[in-house]
Design an enzyme around this catalytic site. Structure first.
Site, PDB file in Angstrom:
ATOM      1  N   HIS A 197      27.714  51.665  -4.178  1.00  0.00           N
ATOM      2  CA  HIS A 197      28.834  51.076  -3.439  1.00  0.00           C
ATOM      3  C   HIS A 197      28.763  49.567  -3.295  1.00  0.00           C
ATOM      4  CE1 HIS A 197      25.854  51.304  -0.197  1.00  0.00           C
ATOM      5  NE2 HIS A 197      26.536  50.316   0.368  1.00  0.00           N
TER       6      HIS A 197
HETATM    7  C1  UD1 Z   1      29.883  47.983   4.035  1.00  0.00           C
HETATM    8  C2  UD1 Z   1      28.880  46.852   4.152  1.00  0.00           C
HETATM    9  C3  UD1 Z   1      27.693  47.133   3.260  1.00  0.00           C
HETATM   10  C4  UD1 Z   1      27.092  48.493   3.565  1.00  0.00           C
HETATM   11  C5  UD1 Z   1      28.169  49.569   3.516  1.00  0.00           C
HETATM   12  C6  UD1 Z   1      27.620  50.881   3.973  1.00  0.00           C
HETATM   13  C7  UD1 Z   1      29.858  44.642   4.603  1.00  0.00           C
HETATM   14  C8  UD1 Z   1      30.265  43.340   4.037  1.00  0.00           C
HETATM   15  N1  UD1 Z   1      29.468  45.588   3.721  1.00  0.00           N
HETATM   16  O1  UD1 Z   1      30.324  48.024   2.690  1.00  0.00           O
HETATM   17  O2  UD1 Z   1      26.692  46.149   3.478  1.00  0.00           O
HETATM   18  O3  UD1 Z   1      26.093  48.772   2.630  1.00  0.00           O
HETATM   19  O4  UD1 Z   1      29.255  49.211   4.381  1.00  0.00           O
HETATM   20  O5  UD1 Z   1      28.351  51.946   3.475  1.00  0.00           O
HETATM   21  O6  UD1 Z   1      29.863  44.823   5.802  1.00  0.00           O
HETATM   22  N2  UD1 Z   1      36.862  52.124   2.907  1.00  0.00           N
HETATM   23  C9  UD1 Z   1      37.590  53.274   3.105  1.00  0.00           C
HETATM   24  N3  UD1 Z   1      37.245  54.067   4.182  1.00  0.00           N
HETATM   25  C10 UD1 Z   1      36.269  53.737   5.058  1.00  0.00           C
HETATM   26  C11 UD1 Z   1      35.557  52.562   4.847  1.00  0.00           C
HETATM   27  C12 UD1 Z   1      35.865  51.759   3.777  1.00  0.00           C
HETATM   28  O7  UD1 Z   1      38.488  53.598   2.335  1.00  0.00           O
HETATM   29  O8  UD1 Z   1      36.025  54.504   6.019  1.00  0.00           O
HETATM   30  C13 UD1 Z   1      37.222  51.272   1.732  1.00  0.00           C
HETATM   31  C14 UD1 Z   1      38.363  50.308   2.048  1.00  0.00           C
HETATM   32  O9  UD1 Z   1      39.107  50.143   0.880  1.00  0.00           O
HETATM   33  C15 UD1 Z   1      37.616  49.021   2.331  1.00  0.00           C
HETATM   34  C16 UD1 Z   1      36.459  49.118   1.358  1.00  0.00           C
HETATM   35  O10 UD1 Z   1      36.122  50.507   1.363  1.00  0.00           O
HETATM   36  O11 UD1 Z   1      38.405  47.885   2.107  1.00  0.00           O
HETATM   37  C17 UD1 Z   1      35.264  48.307   1.742  1.00  0.00           C
HETATM   38  O12 UD1 Z   1      34.859  48.612   3.075  1.00  0.00           O
HETATM   39  P1  UD1 Z   1      33.924  47.588   3.875  1.00  0.00           P
HETATM   40  O13 UD1 Z   1      33.569  48.137   5.184  1.00  0.00           O
HETATM   41  O14 UD1 Z   1      34.503  46.202   3.808  1.00  0.00           O
HETATM   42  O15 UD1 Z   1      32.644  47.472   2.965  1.00  0.00           O
HETATM   43  P2  UD1 Z   1      31.736  48.613   2.338  1.00  0.00           P
HETATM   44  O16 UD1 Z   1      31.836  48.524   0.859  1.00  0.00           O
HETATM   45  O17 UD1 Z   1      31.960  49.901   3.000  1.00  0.00           O
HETATM   46  N1  UDP Z   2      24.570  58.704   3.526  1.00  0.00           N
HETATM   47  C1  UDP Z   2      25.253  59.838   3.954  1.00  0.00           C
HETATM   48  N2  UDP Z   2      26.172  60.403   3.123  1.00  0.00           N
HETATM   49  C2  UDP Z   2      26.447  59.897   1.875  1.00  0.00           C
HETATM   50  C3  UDP Z   2      25.745  58.753   1.455  1.00  0.00           C
HETATM   51  C4  UDP Z   2      24.815  58.175   2.309  1.00  0.00           C
HETATM   52  O1  UDP Z   2      25.018  60.325   5.065  1.00  0.00           O
HETATM   53  O2  UDP Z   2      27.300  60.455   1.174  1.00  0.00           O
HETATM   54  C5  UDP Z   2      23.613  58.063   4.445  1.00  0.00           C
HETATM   55  C6  UDP Z   2      22.214  57.893   3.923  1.00  0.00           C
HETATM   56  O3  UDP Z   2      21.401  58.995   4.251  1.00  0.00           O
HETATM   57  C7  UDP Z   2      21.739  56.624   4.617  1.00  0.00           C
HETATM   58  C8  UDP Z   2      22.995  55.841   4.857  1.00  0.00           C
HETATM   59  O4  UDP Z   2      24.077  56.745   4.667  1.00  0.00           O
HETATM   60  O5  UDP Z   2      21.134  56.941   5.867  1.00  0.00           O
HETATM   61  C9  UDP Z   2      23.070  54.699   3.891  1.00  0.00           C
HETATM   62  O6  UDP Z   2      24.303  54.108   3.951  1.00  0.00           O
HETATM   63  P1  UDP Z   2      24.904  53.253   2.761  1.00  0.00           P
HETATM   64  O7  UDP Z   2      24.202  53.565   1.487  1.00  0.00           O
HETATM   65  O8  UDP Z   2      26.364  53.455   2.808  1.00  0.00           O
HETATM   66  O9  UDP Z   2      24.629  51.762   3.249  1.00  0.00           O
HETATM   67  P2  UDP Z   2      23.431  50.725   3.044  1.00  0.00           P
HETATM   68  O10 UDP Z   2      22.175  51.380   3.498  1.00  0.00           O
HETATM   69  O11 UDP Z   2      23.402  50.326   1.602  1.00  0.00           O
HETATM   70  O12 UDP Z   2      23.837  49.566   3.891  1.00  0.00           O
END
Ligand code: UD1
Ligand code: UDP
Length: 352
Positions: A197
């Site tokens: 992601h």
């Molecule tokens: C965010 C964090 C990243 C973290 C990740 C965990 C930032 C800059 N990034 O990334 O460090 O590793 O969360 O998963 O804070 N979206 C949905 N539904 C949701 C959430 C997101 O559709 O519930 C989609 C939307 O299009 C959104 C995009 O994902 O614009 C990005 O979401 P965002 O929270 O900005 O960043 P992540 O890629 O989720």
């Molecule tokens: N995780 C989850 N379901 C999923 C993918 C990840 O519960 O489908 C959990 C995973 O066990 C971990 C956390 O989400 O505890 C990690 O989140 P993510 O990879 O989104 O973010 P990051 O750690 O890179 O910020």
């Protein structure tokens, strides 16, 4: 003593669980703020339900979109709450937009900030998480580290020793707790578990294509719970049909924590660009193939349990098929009592 905790994303919720329980046990008031950064049921509610995190006291609804818009909305939303609640300390987790915005709102009001997962460093200056982490550290009066290398990085940068406390990793605590409570057997099964992601990967057609082709061309069974951001990009880049029609890669929706840990416990290898999932893979004794060149937690690399394949299909195929770590598996993330140490450090520093 009153603490405001700011959470907004999937990994924040998971880090919050045991701290919330510990605070409750000690009778310390915690006001929980959900910024709304993650909002889909499978990215948010499922964790509150499964892990019995209380319903947040405040629920913001920040817009999706640019980091600036999101940061600004969280900043003003959290400021209002802090003015109302007047806590002794604001607690923030990790390195997401909600972390930085929550810390900034608090520090500007002269409410001290405690940062869980301080000090993780790479030289990837423009990585969004790197920016969030470095700035949050500089806004914090208590820097709680999950590895000794994070502590060393902060001391090297000149943070006062009295503000830096090594606690170990709360993600490890909840992971081990969950493995135990679900009575999961740790075994190297016949599938690999993948997550992708990172913005650097999924916003690039070239990199996402290389990763997907690496998975497909490995010919091995891969379970891939797909972050909503990644699903949108697979569609946009015309890659979704290609993966759905291949035989070996199985796309799943994002799964709940219990399901994810169950998949982790039974997989052969972990293929990921996640900061959290690479740790969880290591902790459960899985060889980790990292799909980005950023080396968070070099201690895992030094231990020989991580292979950095980046977004190059040949390197991914080779790592999936052949990467074999050594038999030694040193502990890196503490003793499983990080949540207790975090709460103790907060009480020691901020209770009046
Ligand atoms: C965010 C964090 C990243 C973290 C990740 C965990 C930032 C800059 N990034 O990334 O460090 O590793 O969360 O998963 O804070 N979206 C949905 N539904 C949701 C959430 C997101 O559709 O519930 C989609 C939307 O299009 C959104 C995009 O994902 O614009 C990005 O979401 P965002 O929270 O900005 O960043 P992540 O890629 O989720
Ligand atoms: N995780 C989850 N379901 C999923 C993918 C990840 O519960 O489908 C959990 C995973 O066990 C971990 C956390 O989400 O505890 C990690 O989140 P993510 O990879 O989104 O973010 P990051 O750690 O890179 O910020």
């Amino acid at each position: 003593m009153k603490i405001v905790s700011v959470v907004g994303t999937r990994p924040n919720f998971i880090k919050e669980v045991l701290i919330n329980r510990r605070l409750k046990l000690l009778g310390i008031q915690e006001v929980l703020v959900h910024t709304g950064q993650h909002y889909d049921r499978e990215m948010s509610d499922v964790f509150f339900d499964q892990l019995q995190i209380p319903v947040p006291d405040y629920q913001l609804e920040v817009p999706t979109g640019s980091h600036a818009r999101q940061t600004a909305a969280i900043l003003t939303g959290v400021e209002e709450i802090l003015l109302q609640e007047k806590p002794d300390v604001t607690l923030v987790y990790g390195d997401v937009t909600s972390t930085l915005a929550g810390a900034l709102a608090s520090a500007k009001l002269r409410i001290p900030v405690a940062h869980v997962e301080a000090g993780i460093r790479t030289d990837a200056r423009y990585n969004p998480e790197e920016i969030n982490r470095r700035l949050t550290d500089h806004l914090s009066e208590l820097l709680l580290t999950n590895t000794e290398e994070a502590t060393a990085a902060l001391l090297d940068e000149g943070f006062p020793q009295a503000d830096v406390v090594f606690t170990g990793d709360v993600m490890q605590d909840i992971l081990l707790h969950t493995v135990k409570s679900l009575e999961l057997e740790l075994r190297r099964g016949d599938y690999h578990l993948a997550t992708v992601h990172r913005a650097e990967n999924v916003d690039s057609r070239e990199r996402l294509t290389e990763i997907v082709e690496g998975f497909i061309q490995s010919g091995q069974h891969i379970l891939f719970p797909v972050h909503p951001r990644t699903r949108k990009k697979l569609e946009e880049f015309g890659l979704l049909d290609r993966v759905e029609s291949c035989k070996n890669v199985e796309l799943l929706p994002p799964v709940g924590y219990k399901e994810f840990v169950t998949l982790l416990a039974g997989c052969d290898k972990v293929l990921t660009d996640s900061g959290g999932v690479r740790r969880e893979g290591y902790i459960l004794g899985k060889p980790v193939v990292v799909l980005i060149e950023i080396t968070w937690f070099p201690a895992i690399l030094r231990a020989g349990w991580k292979r950095i394949a980046g977004a190059k299909r040949d390197a991914i195929v080779e790592a999936i098929r052949d990467f074999t770590p050594p038999s030694e598996h040193p502990p890196i993330f503490g003793n499983g009592d990080a949540h207790e140490r975090i709460v103790a450090a907060i009480v020691e520093k901020f209770s009046k």
